[in-house]
Write a protein that holds these residues in place. Structure first.
Motif, short mmCIF file in Angstrom:
data_model
loop_
_atom_site.label_atom_id
_atom_site.label_comp_id
_atom_site.label_asym_id
_atom_site.label_seq_id
_atom_site.Cartn_x
_atom_site.Cartn_y
_atom_site.Cartn_z
N PRO A 145 37.30 23.53 -80.94
CA PRO A 145 38.30 22.59 -80.86
C PRO A 145 38.62 22.02 -79.50
O PRO A 145 37.93 22.59 -78.48
CB PRO A 145 39.43 23.28 -81.46
N TRP A 146 39.30 21.04 -79.40
CA TRP A 146 39.69 20.46 -78.05
C TRP A 146 40.92 20.94 -77.40
O TRP A 146 41.09 20.93 -76.41
CB TRP A 146 39.83 18.96 -78.16
N SER A 204 31.01 15.42 -88.36
CA SER A 204 30.55 15.37 -89.56
C SER A 204 28.92 15.20 -89.71
O SER A 204 28.35 15.48 -90.69
CB SER A 204 31.03 14.01 -90.30
P1 NDP Z 1 39.13 19.47 -86.45
O1 NDP Z 1 39.20 21.01 -87.37
O2 NDP Z 1 39.02 18.37 -87.03
O3 NDP Z 1 38.20 19.88 -85.30
C1 NDP Z 1 37.86 21.01 -84.68
C2 NDP Z 1 36.30 20.95 -84.58
O4 NDP Z 1 35.47 20.93 -85.81
C3 NDP Z 1 35.70 19.96 -83.51
O5 NDP Z 1 34.80 20.22 -83.14
C4 NDP Z 1 35.30 18.85 -84.95
O6 NDP Z 1 34.21 18.04 -84.33
C5 NDP Z 1 34.60 20.03 -85.91
N1 NDP Z 1 34.55 19.19 -87.05
C6 NDP Z 1 35.21 18.20 -87.80
N2 NDP Z 1 34.70 17.80 -88.77
C7 NDP Z 1 33.87 18.92 -89.14
C8 NDP Z 1 33.04 19.16 -90.13
N3 NDP Z 1 33.12 18.38 -91.59
N4 NDP Z 1 32.16 20.32 -90.01
C9 NDP Z 1 32.14 21.03 -89.08
N5 NDP Z 1 32.83 20.68 -87.99
C10 NDP Z 1 33.72 19.66 -88.00
O7 NDP Z 1 40.68 19.34 -85.79
P2 NDP Z 1 41.22 18.00 -85.33
O8 NDP Z 1 40.69 17.87 -84.11
O9 NDP Z 1 40.96 17.09 -86.25
O10 NDP Z 1 42.69 18.48 -85.32
C11 NDP Z 1 43.59 18.29 -86.43
C12 NDP Z 1 44.48 19.42 -86.75
O11 NDP Z 1 43.86 20.57 -86.86
C13 NDP Z 1 45.34 19.61 -85.74
O12 NDP Z 1 46.51 18.67 -85.68
C14 NDP Z 1 45.80 21.13 -85.77
O13 NDP Z 1 47.02 21.07 -86.64
C15 NDP Z 1 44.56 21.70 -86.19
N6 NDP Z 1 43.70 22.30 -85.21
C16 NDP Z 1 43.93 23.88 -85.06
C17 NDP Z 1 43.00 24.38 -84.12
C18 NDP Z 1 43.11 25.76 -83.86
O14 NDP Z 1 43.03 26.20 -82.55
N7 NDP Z 1 43.12 26.50 -84.82
C19 NDP Z 1 42.50 23.73 -83.03
C20 NDP Z 1 42.49 22.28 -83.11
C21 NDP Z 1 43.14 21.50 -84.30
P3 NDP Z 1 34.64 16.58 -83.46
O15 NDP Z 1 36.16 16.52 -83.53
O16 NDP Z 1 34.09 16.39 -82.38
O17 NDP Z 1 34.16 15.51 -84.61
#
Ligand code: NDP
Length: 475
Positions: A145-146, A204
Motif C-alpha cells: 500500500p501507499w 486491478s
Molecule cells: P487498496 O487495498 O486498494 O490498495 C492496496 C494495494 O492493493 C495497492 O497496491 C493497490 O493497487 C492494490 N490493489 C488494488 N486492487 C487490487 C486487486 N483487485 N487485487 C490486488 N491488488 C489490488 O487500498 P486503497 O489505496 O484503496 O485504500 C483504501 C482503504 O484501505 C484506506 O482508506 C484504508 O482504510 C485501507 N488501507 C489499509 C492499509 C493497511 O496498512 N492495512 C494500507 C492502505 C489502505 P493500486 O492502488 O496501485 O491500484
C-alpha cells in the motif's frame, strides 16, 4: 517531471509492453510529480518467469549469501537516505521529519533485523523421530500500500530474501518512487537475476494478476479488507498461500491511574502521525468516566502542538492525506460523526490557509458510542473517538467489540492491571505507554485484520514451507 516508465525484471530495467501510464500526484501541491507505466499481464508474466527461473538456485543459496545481500541492501539504503526521505515526502505528503524518523528508519530496520534474525535462524532441526526442514515457499507476489512506502516493501522483501524466495513486487501506484529507489539499491546488491522483480501498475491488472497467477506460490498483501478478500478468493483457485495485513480500529485503553497528559498525547500521536493513515492506529480512546472532563480539556489544549501544514516546512507534524479519494472518504466519516457524536475539535473542510493540498482538519469526537459507524469503521485519517467506561471489564468488552484485531494500546501505571489489560485485548500487537518498537516483534492481526505475521523471524517463517524428513541419514 519524474517519468520512470520502466519495470525491473530479470535484473534489468525494461520498457513496458503497454503504453498506458499512471500519474503520480504530490498530495501537498496537487501537482503531477511524474508518471509510471501501467504494467500489463505480459509484463507480469515476464517477471514471474524470471522469478521461476531464479528459484532453483536462489532457494538453495546459503544463509551466509543471504546475509551478505541483506547487508549490502542496508548499506545502499543508508547511502540514499536523503533521496528516500525527499521522495516519500513528495509522493506521500509525509513531513520531512516523519519521512526520516518513521519511514526511512522503519525501512532500514527491517533489512537490519533480517540479518540479525537470519544469524540465529535454523533451517533444519533434528526432532528425534524426524528432521524438520524449512524451505523457500516458492515464488512470492508482494502487493503493497501507499501509507508506508518503504516499511511495507522492506519487511516483505527482507523476509523473502532471508527465506530464499524470488519475488515480484507491485508497489502502490500512488507511491511508487521510493519502491523504485529500493529496486535500484537491490540491483546494486548483486542478487541473482530474477530474484527480485518490480512491476508497476494498477491493482486491478497487476495486483489481480499476482493473486491469480498459477506460477506464484504465495501472496503477501497489505491494504484494505475489501482487496484482501478479493485476493483470498483469487488465491483459492490455485490454493495459493496468502498473508494479509489489513485494517484496524484499535483501542487505546486509558486506566484510571494514567497521567492525563500522557494519555492525551498517546491519543493524538495515533491520529497525527502519518495523518492517521496507519493500519495500527489507536482510534478508539476508552477513558474512565471520571476522567472525561480533564481528558477532553487536555486533548483539545494539546492539539495545536501538532502543527498541520506543508510537509517540507520545518516543525510540521502532520501533512495532507495521500489523495483526493482519501480526503473525500475522511470527510464523509466526519460528516457521519457530526450526526452520531459530539464534535470536540476539527470538523469538515480544510484547515485555514491550506486550501491547496489534501489537508484535513484533525478531528476529535466525544460522547461516542462504541457501536457507531465512526467507532467501528476504519477512517484512515486524523480522526479519533473518545468513549467513556464505568469499569475496566466494560472497557475491555468494548475494545474487543470490533471486527478488527490489529493492535491495542494501554496507558496506565499499575503493573498488574496493565498486564491484565494487555492480555485481554484481542489483537496482534499491544503497546504499553511509550514502549519502543522492536523490529523482531511480529506484526499482524487477529480477526479481520488479517492472516499471518510480518517482521523479524516470524516474517521469515511466512516465506517458508515446512518439510518433515523421516529416516534422514546422518551427515
Ligand atoms: P487498496 O487495498 O486498494 O490498495 C492496496 C494495494 O492493493 C495497492 O497496491 C493497490 O493497487 C492494490 N490493489 C488494488 N486492487 C487490487 C486487486 N483487485 N487485487 C490486488 N491488488 C489490488 O487500498 P486503497 O489505496 O484503496 O485504500 C483504501 C482503504 O484501505 C484506506 O482508506 C484504508 O482504510 C485501507 N488501507 C489499509 C492499509 C493497511 O496498512 N492495512 C494500507 C492502505 C489502505 P493500486 O492502488 O496501485 O491500484
Amino acid at each position: 517531471m519524474r517519468n520512470q516508465l520502466k519495470h525491473y525484471i530479470n535484473g534489468e530495467w525494461i520498457e513496458s509492453t503497454g503504453s498506458e501510464t499512471i500519474e503520480v500526484i504530490n498530495p501537498a501541491t496537487e501537482e503531477v510529480l511524474g508518471k509510471i507505466s501501467s504494467g500489463t499481464e505480459e509484463d507480469l508474466d515476464k517477471a514471474v518467469k524470471a522469478a521461476r527461473d531464479a528459484f532453483p538456485s536462489f532457494s538453495r543459496s546459503t544463509k551466509e549469501e543471504r546475509i551478505q545481500w541483506l547487508k549490502k541492501i542496508a548499506e545502499g539504503y543508508e547511502a540514499r537516505k536523503e533521496e528516500l526521505i525527499e521522495t516519500m515526502t513528495d509522493e506521500l505528503g509525509a513531513p520531512l521529519s516523519v519521512s526520516e524518523e518513521v519511514h526511512y528508519h522503519m525501512g532500514l530496520g527491517h533489512f537490519k533485523q533480517a540479518v540479525e534474525s537470519l544469524e540465529d535462524f535454523s533451517f533444519s532441526e533434528d526432532r528425534g523421530g524426524h528432521t524438520l526442514i524449512k524451505e523457500s515457499v516458492g515464488v512470492s507476489g508482494l502487493i503493497t500500500p501507499w501509507n508506508f512506502p518503504t516499511n511495507q516493501t522492506s519487511t516483505k522483501i527482507a523476509s523473502a530474501i532471508a527465506a530464499g524466495s524470488p519475488v515480484i513486487l507491485k508497489p502502490a501506484s500512488k507511491t511508487p518512487y521510493a519502491a523504485m529507489i529500493l529496486a535500484e539499491i537491490i540491483d546494486e546488491a548483486g542478487l541473482p537475476k530474477g530474484a527480485f522483480n518490480l512491476v508497476n501498475g494498477t491493482g486491478s491488472v497487476i495486483g489481480n494478476g499476482i493473486s491469480s497467477h498459477p506460477d506464484i506460490d504465495f501472496v503477501s498483501f497489505t491494504g484494505s479488507g475489501s482487496v484482501g478478500e478479493k485476493i483470498m478468493k483469487n488465491a483459492a483457485e490455485t490454493i495459493k498461500k496468502v498473508a494479509l495485513e489489513l485494517g484496524g480500529k484499535s483501542p487505546v485503553i486509558v486506566l484510571d491511574d494514567a497521567d492525563v497528559e500522557e494519555a492525551a498525547k498517546t491519543a493524538l500521536s495515533n491520529i497525527m502521525t502519518n495523518t492517521g493513515q496507519v493500519c495500527s492506529a489507536g482510534t478508539r480512546v476508552f477513558i474512565p468516566q471520571s476522567m472525561k472532563d480533564s481528558f477532553e480539556k487536555k486533548i483539545v489544549d494539546l492539539l495545536p502542538t501538532f502543527l498541520v501544514g506543508d510537509p517540507r516546512k520545518e516543525g510540521i507534524a502532520t501533512g495532507p492525506l495521500v489523495s483526493k479519494d482519501q480526503w473525500d472518504t475522511v470527510q464523509s466519516y466526519i460528516e457521519k460523526g457530526e450526526k452520531e457524536a459530539t464534535l470536540l475539535a476539527g470538523g469538515t473542510g480544510k484547515p485555514e490557509g491550506l486550501e491547496t493540498g489534501y489537508y484535513a482538519k484533525p478531528t476529535i469526537f466525544t460522547d461516542v458510542s462504541n457501536d457507531s459507524v465512526i467507532a467501528q469503521e476504519e477512517i484512515f485519517g486524523p480522526v479519533t473517538t473518545i468513549i467513556t467506561y464505568e469499569n475496566l471489564e466494560e472497557a475491555i468488552d468494548m475494545a474487543n467489540d470490533t471486527v478488527y484485531g490489529l493492535a491495542g494500546y494501554v496507558v496506565g501505571k499499575d503493573p498488574e492491571t496493565v498486564r491484565y489489560v494487555a492480555s485481554s485485548i484481542k489483537a496482534g500487537r499491544i503497546k504499553i505507554n511509550d514502549a519502543k518498537t522492536d523490529f523482531n516483534g511480529p506484526f499482524g492481526g487477529y480477526k479481520q485484520s488479517g492472516i499471518g505475521r510480518e517482521w523479524g523471524d516470524f516474517g521469515i517463517e511466512e516465506f517458508l514451507e515446512i518439510k518433515s524428513v523421516h529416516g534422514m541419514p546422518s551427515s
